[in-house]
Design an enzyme around this catalytic site. Structure first.
Site, mmCIF file in Angstrom:
data_model
loop_
_atom_site.group_PDB
_atom_site.id
_atom_site.type_symbol
_atom_site.label_atom_id
_atom_site.label_comp_id
_atom_site.label_asym_id
_atom_site.label_seq_id
_atom_site.Cartn_x
_atom_site.Cartn_y
_atom_site.Cartn_z
ATOM 1 N N SER A 178 45.111 37.390 39.012
ATOM 2 C CA SER A 178 45.074 37.872 37.775
ATOM 3 C C SER A 178 43.593 37.884 37.344
ATOM 4 C CB SER A 178 46.124 37.284 36.980
ATOM 5 O OG SER A 178 45.907 37.825 35.559
ATOM 6 N N TRP A 217 41.560 40.216 39.299
ATOM 7 C CA TRP A 217 41.839 41.673 39.141
ATOM 8 C C TRP A 217 41.080 42.029 37.986
ATOM 9 C CZ3 TRP A 217 44.101 43.764 34.681
ATOM 10 C CH2 TRP A 217 44.565 45.233 34.784
ATOM 11 N N HIS A 218 40.791 41.163 36.954
ATOM 12 C CA HIS A 218 40.291 41.470 35.852
ATOM 13 C C HIS A 218 38.763 41.851 35.875
ATOM 14 C CE1 HIS A 218 43.808 39.989 33.645
ATOM 15 N NE2 HIS A 218 43.302 40.880 32.683
ATOM 16 N N GLY A 219 37.996 41.291 36.848
ATOM 17 C CA GLY A 219 36.728 41.667 36.805
ATOM 18 C C GLY A 219 36.010 40.662 38.009
#
Length: 504
Positions: free
Chosen positions: A324, A327-329
């Protein structure tokens, strides 16, 4: 194209609705879907025309793999190809340079970084297609045409920042003929939802965003010593970003849901008052619900979930939350943010039994309801404080910057500069303060405005139902309130600000 822009509100949305319903009125259903697809691609290509090559190629490759699965004796090779393609697509555009930069730093190599333009929404539409490929492998996606699939992926309300929609939620709605005609109840509800989401973004999130930007600009210039952020400014910064990201992302989700309703389509709920959460586990059941669903369904459960013992359960939780974060950056701040939330989730699971025992004992003791309420209040404070500290990491440019800012919390300085407070200025509020006998000195006025905005934001988060759950009554008062919101927001669109999750 931004939802919060003149071209979208005054031109794109009206002609898209009008064209879609006109074509359906003359029983041109296929053409109506094609029109909606073309408009969605225009919406996406408006940001950068080169993005269209990427999303169209991605759609074509995934649909080809899907069609191959329908006739192949073994679907597994196409599943593997699909996963490799989609993960590889995200890796190249989002993490390639991050990976090489860390290799260079760790091993003193000199790999050349490339100039790669990150396509907006790639994490969202790629995860959406991964879910489709996996479901197709399971035999749960059958008989879809290319037009239906392409529209499912690119439908403009949820294309750039979610929610992450499943094919089983959207494509059957595209096929439902009862949804092809104008439904004025749905249209009215959609406009109401859209207006409230727009207000969250323009009137609340962007206000807090100005204070956040000032604080980080100051932190980038001066980290320690005179001129650095004070304790009071850091607390305001953390609260401001906590409210900014909530009202920004939940505002987008409200607008996406409202837009879906205008087309008689039900888009899944993505927020359920997450700042009411009493634990990190509760928070993740409420925040970005469709991402949590994806990670649970397509990663956590296939890894074994909680079926293979406690140690494996905790490992699976850490894997999911690390993914997670990634995934965000492409930044260590996001990875550490994911790890911290994973650790908090593990701690919550580990201590849940103890908490239940203590809570039951207190609620049955002489303290009764008051004791139970006190425990819940402490839970909320601890959870909200954890979210504030980790959101600060989420926004920081580096882990080092985050640590430096947190260190400043231990320096006793309660000064707050006007540069930070200026974001909260309410026009002519000084006259209100004068009328009630309070100091109308500019600094005092700005402090009062900041306090009002903080209290207002907290009340909206804690004391009201989220917009998705509200019952929308079609009364004159509701209509008037909606149009006042829309007009106020449109007047406030002096500059178009990007939604935060566009970057992810």
């Amino acid at each position: 194209m931004q939802f919060n822009s003149f071209i979208f509100i005054l031109f794109f949305l009206p002609i898209t609705c009008l064209g879609y319903y006109l074509l359906n009125h003359f029983d041109r259903e296929k053409e109506a879907k094609g029109y909606l697809l073309l408009m969605s691609l225009w919406f996406y290509g408006y940001f950068n025309a080169s993005y269209l090559v990427i999303i169209c190629s991605s759609i074509c490759v995934n649909f080809l793999l899907y069609k191959k699965m329908q006739t192949a004796k073994s679907r597994r090779p196409y599943l593997i190809l699909g996963l490799l393609f989609n993960v590889g697509l995200i890796f190249y555009f989002k993490y390639y340079n991050f990976f090489l930069q860390n290799l260079n730093d760790a091993f003193k190599t000199d790999f050349v970084l490339r100039t790669i333009v990150l396509p907006l929404g790639i994490s969202f539409f790629t995860f959406q297609q991964i879910s489709f490929i996996v479901d197709a492998y399971k035999g749960e996606a059958v008989g879809y045409s290319f037009l239906e699939y392409a529209l499912f992926v690119s439908f403009f309300p949820q294309l750039v920042a979610g929610p992450i929609v499943l094919h089983s939620e959207l494509i059957p709605q595209f096929r439902d003929k009862t949804r092809h005609r104008v439904n004025f109840d749905n249209l009215s509800k959609g406009i109401m939802l859209f207006s409230r989401g727009l207000a969250k973004k323009v009137l609340i999130a962007d206000t807090f965003g100005k204070a956040v930007d000032w604080a980080f600009a100051q932190a980038a210039v001066v980290q320690v010593g005179e001129g650095a952020l004070t304790r009071a400014e850091i607390i305001i910064l953390m609260l401001s970003y906590t409210f900014q990201i909530y009202f920004d992302f939940s505002g987008y989700s409200d607008m996406a849901t409202g837009l879906g309703s205008m087309f008689n389509l039900k888009i899944p709920m993505n927020f359920n008052s997450p700042y009411k959460a009493l634990s990190v586990a509760d928070f993740w059941k409420r925040w970005h619900k469709t991402l949590t669903r994806f990670l649970t369904t397509y990663i956590y459960i296939p890894l074994g979930g909680n079926r293979k013992g406690k140690l494996r359960t905790y490992l699976n939780i850490m894997i999911v939350f690390t993914i997670s974060g990634i995934w965000h950056g492409a930044n260590w701040t996001f990875i550490l943010w994911g790890i911290l939330h994973g650790l908090a989730q593990c701690f919550n699971k580990l201590t849940h039994g103890i908490y239940e025992a203590v809570y039951n004992a207190v609620s049955k003791s002489f303290l009764g309801k008051a004791g139970a309420a006190l425990i819940k209040t402490v839970q909320w404070i601890v959870t909200f404080a954890f979210l504030n500290v980790t959101w600060l990491l989420f926004r920081a440019n580096s882990v080092t910057e985050w640590v430096q800012i947190l260190k400043r919390l231990f320096v006793l300085n309660l000064d707050v500069r006007d540069g930070m407070l200026e974001a909260f200025r309410i026009p002519r509020f000084r006259y209100v303060m004068s009328a009630i006998g309070l100091s109308a000195e500019d600094h005092a006025v700005l402090l009062a405005c900041m306090f009002i905005m903080m209290v207002l934001a907290l009340c909206l988060c804690l004391l009201f139902k989220n917009n998705y759950e509200r019952k929308y009554e079609f009364k004159v008062s509701s209509l008037a309130f909606t149009w006042v919101l829309i007009v106020t927001c449109v007047i406030s669109l002096s500059s178009v600000s990007t939604f935060l999750y566009f970057n992810f």
